[in-house]
Design a protein around this motif. Structure first.
Motif, short mmCIF file in Angstrom:
data_model
loop_
_atom_site.label_atom_id
_atom_site.label_comp_id
_atom_site.label_asym_id
_atom_site.label_seq_id
_atom_site.Cartn_x
_atom_site.Cartn_y
_atom_site.Cartn_z
N ARG A 14 0.87 -1.22 -0.39
CA ARG A 14 0.22 0.55 0.15
C ARG A 14 0.82 1.61 -0.30
N ASN A 15 0.49 2.39 -1.30
CA ASN A 15 0.69 3.17 -0.81
C ASN A 15 2.74 3.23 -0.92
N PRO A 17 6.47 4.29 -1.68
CA PRO A 17 6.97 6.09 -1.63
C PRO A 17 7.54 6.12 -2.63
N GLN A 19 6.84 8.36 -5.90
CA GLN A 19 7.62 9.35 -5.52
C GLN A 19 8.31 10.25 -5.08
N GLY A 56 4.78 2.67 -11.09
CA GLY A 56 4.08 4.20 -10.30
C GLY A 56 3.28 4.78 -11.49
#
Length: 90
Positions: A14-15, A17, A19, A56
């Motif tokens: 989940r999510n 990193p 970026q 991403g």
């Protein structure tokens, strides 16, 4: 070891990193690690981290292309290490 730590962080379900990794400059050293034919474990970890970045956004993929990662992934398909080859296909 740094490549592995980046890969582990980007492998979060989940999510991840992505970026943040891009903004902190992770792509250039990971791409440089793909050149290390003498260190297949490093190539493997770097390739895995970069494929996680590629999962991403479109901007993330553009960042990889801008650093020449795609040509290096094609070269890794000829690696004598099967794990490196497999990761390059992702």
């Amino acid at each position: 070891e740094a490549a592995k730590q980046i890969r582990l962080a980007l492998s979060m379900e989940r999510n991840p990193p992505v970026q943040q990794a891009i903004e902190q400059g992770a792509i250039p050293p990971l791409v440089a690690a793909l050149h290390r034919k003498d260190h297949p474990e490093l190539q493997f970890e770097a390739a895995w981290a970069l494929t996680n970045i590629a999962s991403g956004s479109t901007e993330a993929v553009r960042a990889l292309v801008g650093h020449g990662a795609q040509a290096l992934f094609v070269q890794l398909l000829s690696s004598p290490n099967s794990d490196v080859q497999e990761q390059a296909v992702w």
